[in-house]
Write a protein that holds these residues in place. Sequence first.
Motif, PDB file in Angstrom:
ATOM      1  N   TRP A 101       0.932  -1.241   0.141  1.00  0.00           N
ATOM      2  CA  TRP A 101      -0.036  -0.091  -0.049  1.00  0.00           C
ATOM      3  C   TRP A 101       0.889   1.112  -0.015  1.00  0.00           C
ATOM      4  CZ3 TRP A 101      -4.829   1.334  -0.955  1.00  0.00           C
ATOM      5  CH2 TRP A 101      -5.123   2.764  -0.460  1.00  0.00           C
ATOM      6  N   SER A 102       1.940   1.314   0.732  1.00  0.00           N
ATOM      7  CA  SER A 102       2.712   2.501   0.984  1.00  0.00           C
ATOM      8  C   SER A 102       3.492   2.783  -0.444  1.00  0.00           C
ATOM      9  CB  SER A 102       3.854   2.255   1.819  1.00  0.00           C
ATOM     10  OG  SER A 102       4.865   1.130   1.333  1.00  0.00           O
ATOM     11  N   LYS A 103       3.521   1.893  -1.332  1.00  0.00           N
ATOM     12  CA  LYS A 103       4.042   2.138  -2.620  1.00  0.00           C
ATOM     13  C   LYS A 103       3.292   2.853  -3.347  1.00  0.00           C
ATOM     14  CE  LYS A 103       7.739  -1.727  -2.761  1.00  0.00           C
ATOM     15  NZ  LYS A 103       7.602  -1.999  -1.631  1.00  0.00           N
ATOM     16  N   THR A 149      -1.152   0.528  14.942  1.00  0.00           N
ATOM     17  CA  THR A 149      -0.210   0.357  13.779  1.00  0.00           C
ATOM     18  C   THR A 149      -1.157  -0.218  12.840  1.00  0.00           C
ATOM     19  OG1 THR A 149       1.763   0.336  14.700  1.00  0.00           O
ATOM     20  CG2 THR A 149       1.682  -0.339  12.476  1.00  0.00           C
ATOM     21  N   MET A 150      -1.417   0.375  11.313  1.00  0.00           N
ATOM     22  CA  MET A 150      -2.053  -0.141  10.314  1.00  0.00           C
ATOM     23  C   MET A 150      -1.107  -1.407   9.691  1.00  0.00           C
ATOM     24  SD  MET A 150      -4.886   1.493  10.003  1.00  0.00           S
ATOM     25  CE  MET A 150      -5.520   3.165  10.279  1.00  0.00           C
ATOM     26  N   GLU A 151      -1.647  -2.702   9.546  1.00  0.00           N
ATOM     27  CA  GLU A 151      -1.180  -3.686   8.948  1.00  0.00           C
ATOM     28  C   GLU A 151      -1.561  -4.184   7.608  1.00  0.00           C
ATOM     29  OE1 GLU A 151      -1.750  -6.755  11.982  1.00  0.00           O
ATOM     30  OE2 GLU A 151      -0.421  -5.994  12.938  1.00  0.00           O
ATOM     31  N   ALA A 201       5.985   8.419   9.838  1.00  0.00           N
ATOM     32  CA  ALA A 201       6.005   7.128   8.971  1.00  0.00           C
ATOM     33  C   ALA A 201       4.670   6.586   8.748  1.00  0.00           C
ATOM     34  CB  ALA A 201       7.081   5.973   9.689  1.00  0.00           C
ATOM     35  N   GLU A 202       3.958   6.528   9.647  1.00  0.00           N
ATOM     36  CA  GLU A 202       2.509   5.810   9.495  1.00  0.00           C
ATOM     37  C   GLU A 202       1.748   6.882   8.580  1.00  0.00           C
ATOM     38  OE1 GLU A 202      -0.671   3.124  11.087  1.00  0.00           O
ATOM     39  OE2 GLU A 202       1.437   3.088  11.010  1.00  0.00           O
ATOM     40  N   VAL A 203       1.736   7.920   8.801  1.00  0.00           N
ATOM     41  CA  VAL A 203       1.098   9.108   7.536  1.00  0.00           C
ATOM     42  C   VAL A 203       1.690   8.675   6.215  1.00  0.00           C
ATOM     43  CG1 VAL A 203       0.734  11.273   7.175  1.00  0.00           C
ATOM     44  CG2 VAL A 203       0.855  10.719   9.434  1.00  0.00           C
ATOM     45  N   LEU A 210       2.788  17.355   6.309  1.00  0.00           N
ATOM     46  CA  LEU A 210       2.552  17.420   7.726  1.00  0.00           C
ATOM     47  C   LEU A 210       3.930  17.415   8.835  1.00  0.00           C
ATOM     48  CD1 LEU A 210      -0.272  15.031   8.938  1.00  0.00           C
ATOM     49  CD2 LEU A 210      -0.387  17.623   8.590  1.00  0.00           C
ATOM     50  N   SER A 211       4.061  18.397   9.494  1.00  0.00           N
ATOM     51  CA  SER A 211       5.226  18.369  10.358  1.00  0.00           C
ATOM     52  C   SER A 211       5.132  17.603  11.757  1.00  0.00           C
ATOM     53  CB  SER A 211       5.741  20.007  10.711  1.00  0.00           C
ATOM     54  OG  SER A 211       4.526  20.463  11.630  1.00  0.00           O
ATOM     55  N   GLU A 212       6.140  17.341  12.550  1.00  0.00           N
ATOM     56  CA  GLU A 212       5.953  16.507  13.668  1.00  0.00           C
ATOM     57  C   GLU A 212       5.053  17.384  14.837  1.00  0.00           C
ATOM     58  OE1 GLU A 212       5.920  13.676  15.955  1.00  0.00           O
ATOM     59  OE2 GLU A 212       7.270  13.377  14.533  1.00  0.00           O
TER      60      GLU A 212
END
Length: 316
Positions: free
Chosen positions: A20-22, A308-310, A49-51, A31-33
């Motif tokens: 999915w990330s690809k 965490t999304m899996e 990283a999740e975003v 977005l910033s931290e």
Amino acid sequence: MNSTSTLQNALYYTFTRDKWSKLRKAVPLTLSETELTRLRGMNEQLSLAEVTDIYLPLSRLLNLIVGAKQQRNLVLEQFLDQKPDQSPYIISISGSVAVGKSTTARILQALLQHWPEHPKVDLVTTDGFLYPLADLKRKGLMKRKGFPESYDVKMLSQFISAVKAGQKEVLAPLYSHITYDRRHDEHQPVRQPDILILEGLNVLQTGMDTLVHSTAPFVSDFVDFSIYVDAPEPLLKQWYMQRFLQFRQSAFINPDSYFNHYSNLTDDEANAIAGNIWDTINAPNLKLNIQPTRERAHLILQKGPNHTMEKVLLQK
């Protein structure tokens, strides 16, 4: 393979987190931290990283879908020789208590409004459409709060219908998690957004989910794209209990809080009460009303430990 997995394989394309990330392609992270810290829900360790891996590909997909709708409107304008109504694209986000719907909604709003094609993105939660506390007490629904019958469905349907019809301004009632009640005479104005995100427990329900036959439209009838945030029930219960303990040390301390009487509980007492609330209210609502609507969603986000999304499931 169980029947749920078989049904999901028939209805959905299934993506691992890596695959999915690809699909993000070259979409930049906007977005910033600091901004992410503001958008995080309590008890969630959502990272950039999740975003990047989950939400950027989703925002790209939604941008393409909304763009297709905008092109359709241009065709209609040309064909009818008139501009169509200023109807927003409506995205609904559903799922259990404590699954992180609100965080998902806020992250999507923040990302989608950075796309130049649809800069105005509003977010409305259905909490404001819960019946006022006095009405719930009068109807004997305090232990059914969050169940479909605890919502003013007529008001919610009228609101979403007016927004979809392109009315210049529609007012949504606001809710206070401190007083546990609808705010009196306070509203959120919705003024012809490009996209409206509607977040709530029961936004995927249809006429099939009620014992009373009705020809009146349901909220789901007005939704263009639906998202269901999913997680195994043991995790949901764990997250709910952790959140309850954190509320005990924060929001419950407020003397105006409806739950102020919980603020002096010991850890063991708080865990026992939170577990009982889950077992007697939230779990039955999940099993009876929320989870059965999952396979109607256009997209399912499946969470594992630590929120965490899996997996991501996209309707075929």
